[in-house]
Design an enzyme around this catalytic site. Structure first.
Site, short mmCIF file in Angstrom:
data_model
loop_
_atom_site.label_atom_id
_atom_site.label_comp_id
_atom_site.label_asym_id
_atom_site.label_seq_id
_atom_site.Cartn_x
_atom_site.Cartn_y
_atom_site.Cartn_z
N LYS A 127 80.13 -8.02 -4.71
CA LYS A 127 79.24 -7.04 -5.34
C LYS A 127 78.19 -7.81 -6.12
O LYS A 127 78.42 -8.96 -6.51
CB LYS A 127 80.03 -6.14 -6.31
CG LYS A 127 79.35 -4.84 -6.60
CD LYS A 127 79.57 -3.83 -5.49
CE LYS A 127 78.94 -2.51 -5.77
NZ LYS A 127 79.32 -1.49 -4.79
P1 NAD Z 1 72.20 6.69 -6.64
O1 NAD Z 1 71.46 5.74 -7.49
O2 NAD Z 1 71.60 7.16 -5.38
O3 NAD Z 1 72.59 8.00 -7.50
C1 NAD Z 1 73.25 7.90 -8.73
C2 NAD Z 1 73.42 9.28 -9.33
O4 NAD Z 1 74.15 9.14 -10.55
C3 NAD Z 1 72.08 9.95 -9.69
O5 NAD Z 1 72.13 11.32 -9.33
C4 NAD Z 1 72.02 9.81 -11.21
O6 NAD Z 1 71.30 10.86 -11.82
C5 NAD Z 1 73.50 9.90 -11.57
N1 NAD Z 1 73.76 9.36 -12.89
C6 NAD Z 1 73.38 8.16 -13.39
N2 NAD Z 1 73.76 8.06 -14.67
C7 NAD Z 1 74.38 9.21 -14.98
C8 NAD Z 1 74.96 9.74 -16.16
N3 NAD Z 1 75.02 9.02 -17.28
N4 NAD Z 1 75.50 10.98 -16.12
C9 NAD Z 1 75.47 11.72 -14.99
N5 NAD Z 1 74.91 11.29 -13.84
C10 NAD Z 1 74.37 10.04 -13.85
O7 NAD Z 1 73.64 5.99 -6.40
P2 NAD Z 1 74.64 6.23 -5.18
O8 NAD Z 1 74.31 5.26 -4.12
O9 NAD Z 1 74.73 7.68 -4.87
O10 NAD Z 1 76.02 5.73 -5.82
C11 NAD Z 1 76.83 6.58 -6.63
C12 NAD Z 1 78.22 5.97 -6.76
O11 NAD Z 1 78.78 5.80 -5.45
C13 NAD Z 1 78.29 4.59 -7.39
O12 NAD Z 1 79.50 4.49 -8.09
C14 NAD Z 1 78.33 3.65 -6.21
O13 NAD Z 1 78.93 2.41 -6.51
C15 NAD Z 1 79.18 4.46 -5.27
N6 NAD Z 1 79.03 4.08 -3.87
C16 NAD Z 1 77.82 4.16 -3.24
C17 NAD Z 1 77.73 3.82 -1.89
C18 NAD Z 1 76.44 3.95 -1.12
O14 NAD Z 1 76.49 3.80 0.11
N7 NAD Z 1 75.33 4.28 -1.74
C19 NAD Z 1 78.86 3.36 -1.20
C20 NAD Z 1 80.08 3.31 -1.86
C21 NAD Z 1 80.16 3.67 -3.20
#
Ligand code: NAD
Length: 441
Positions: A127
């Protein structure tokens, strides 16, 4: 003479004491390593493997300057942590977020190792990220930061060594800039080979069909496999979401196709509720224009406590780590918590929820769709192939169903909760490979 550690500073797991960690129950890395070690204990994994897996193999931290649009320079801090590569090249997302820290990245790298193993991928766990709010930068500044970060990573990433992907705050455009930068430094390699350096790229530039929605799609397949056990039909399921970014918004759009009803959403701008259901596609369009769910006209604004307390079948955190903690866990009114985000529950919150009989579907299962389709993208790049969406979804479903079945089997075999069961299933595979390969020399 070695002074003895006071009892209240001793870690619940002696392996972490042995490695010299000062006990901090709020430290995300220690929480994650501890959960892994608990599963290792139940599995009776050899002690030397517990030591190896309780620490990443490599931790890289770099500082690099970037010129801003106004001519000033700002110094940024970037990380890449490589936890374990016994199963194959390191793989893991790159996060751009102001709260990125070494311990959080280490924790996420551990989860990647377990996730890749559970999803039956020939990949290890890593990561990385940069401590930055990408929303505070212009497009040009973000491009310069991404290129400079990729250059600073230098030989620490590689097509057969360590392959980054998108995570919070990064997207297909940022992956395209990373790949292009790497290709400019590595022109000894065929261009088509070199673009396999990152996954989650735009389709036109070697990305895979289905990668953008993959994590949400994987979550839907996980629910499809696990919910019948608890008697929740997907076409009648109600649910709440924290986060409406890539993972949350795709999960919501795909769940709408199954007839599930989205009742509340909270993101960094606020929380909204509509008991008749929120139209996920319409909300996704709104969020693109307004950068958050706040002010969405077809739902009511609610406070954080009401958000957590609203009764739903399934609660889905899809934002930051540790958002469900001991202070709000008892507010939750759900039968199932599906961890779309990594490590969204603290151990204290998890104990409260398990005591109340809430089924927790662990992140290494729920969000493994992203890395699985990333693996498909890497494989397509290496073999100069293009899979259609139907093939991607079919293969993804196979991986997720097998991962869910292995987790459920281990849960029953060892009479543990599903998180521990999924970790045991992942570690069992890793343990077998160590056993066959041995420890060098
Ligand atoms: P992203 O940046 O597209 O979206 C993040 C979301 O979290 C946004 O809607 C934002 O408003 C919200 N957020 C941020 N701070 C916040 C807070 N304090 N309170 C409430 N909401 C808040 O990110 P993503 O890619 O959707 O990733 C989200 C999670 O999923 C992370 O934990 C990431 O590690 C995990 N993840 C993502 C992927 C991927 O393919 N993108 C894969 C596996 C795991």
């Amino acid at each position: 003479m070695c002074a003895e550690t006071p009892a209240d500073m001793r870690h619940p797991n002696h392996v972490l004491d042995e490695l010299g960690f000062r006990y901090d129950p709020n430290n995300l890395f220690q929480q994650t390593a501890n959960a892994l070690l608990e599963a290792a204990e139940i599995l009776d994994l050899p002690h030397h493997l517990r030591l190896i897996l309780a620490q990443p193999k490599t931790e890289v931290m770099m500082h690099f300057p970037v010129r801003l649009d106004n001519g000033d320079y700002r110094l940024f801090k970037g990380y890449r942590v490589q936890h374990n590569n016994i199963l194959g090249p390191y793989k893991g997302g790159m996060r751009f977020h102001p709260s990125v820290s070494l311990d959080d990245i280490k924790s996420l790298a551990v989860l990647m190792t377990l996730k890749c193993s559970l999803a039956q991928l020939p990949l290890g766990g890593a990561k990385g990220g940069v401590q930055v709010d990408p929303r505070s930068l212009s497009r040009d500044e973000l491009r310069r930061l991404t290129r400079r970060f990729t250059a600073a990573l230098d030989g620490n990433i590689g097509v057969d060594h360590d392959i980054p992907a998108p995570d919070m705050g990064t997207n297909a455009q940022i992956m395209a800039w990373m790949a292009d930068t790497y290709m400019n430094f590595n022109d000894h390699m065929g261009k088509h080979q070199a673009r396999a350096i990152v996954t989650g790229k735009p389709i036109e530039f070697g990305g895979s069909h289905g990668r953008e929605k993959a994590t949400g799609q994987g979550l839907v397949y996980t629910l499809e496999r696990c919910l019948p056990d608890v008697g929740i039909p997907m076409d009648q399921m109600t649910y709440s979401l924290i986060g409406f970014g890539n993972v949350g918004s795709w999960a919501a759009r795909l769940l709408a196709e199954r007839g599930s009803k989205l009742i509340t959403v909270m993101d960094h701008t606020g929380a909204i509720l509509n008991t008749h259901g929120i139209d996920a596609a319409d909300l996704a369009n709104y969020v693109v224009k307004h950068a958050g769910v706040a002010g969405y006209p077809k739902a009511d604004a609610i406070d954080e406590k009401t958000f957590y307390e609203t009764q739903v079948d399934v609660f889905i955190p899809a934002a930051l780590e540790q958002m469900v903690h001991e202070h709000n866990a008892s507010w939750l009114n759900c039968k199932v918590l599906a961890e779309a985000a990594n490590a969204p529950c603290t151990p204290a919150a998890e104990r409260i929820l398990l005591d109340r009989g809430v089924l927790i579907l662990p992140a290494i299962l729920c969000n493994s769709g992203g890395v699985t389709v990333s693996y498909f993208e890497w494989k397509q790049n290496r073999q100069a192939e293009t899979w259609d969406l139907e093939k991607v979804d079919r293969q993804l479903k196979k991986h997720i169903y097998t991962a869910a079945d292995k987790s459920l089997q281990a849960t029953r075999r060892f009479n543990v909760d599903l998180r521990t069961g999924s970790y045991i299933a992942a570690l069992e595979n890793i343990g077998k490979v160590y056993d066959m390969r041995g420890i060098f020399p």
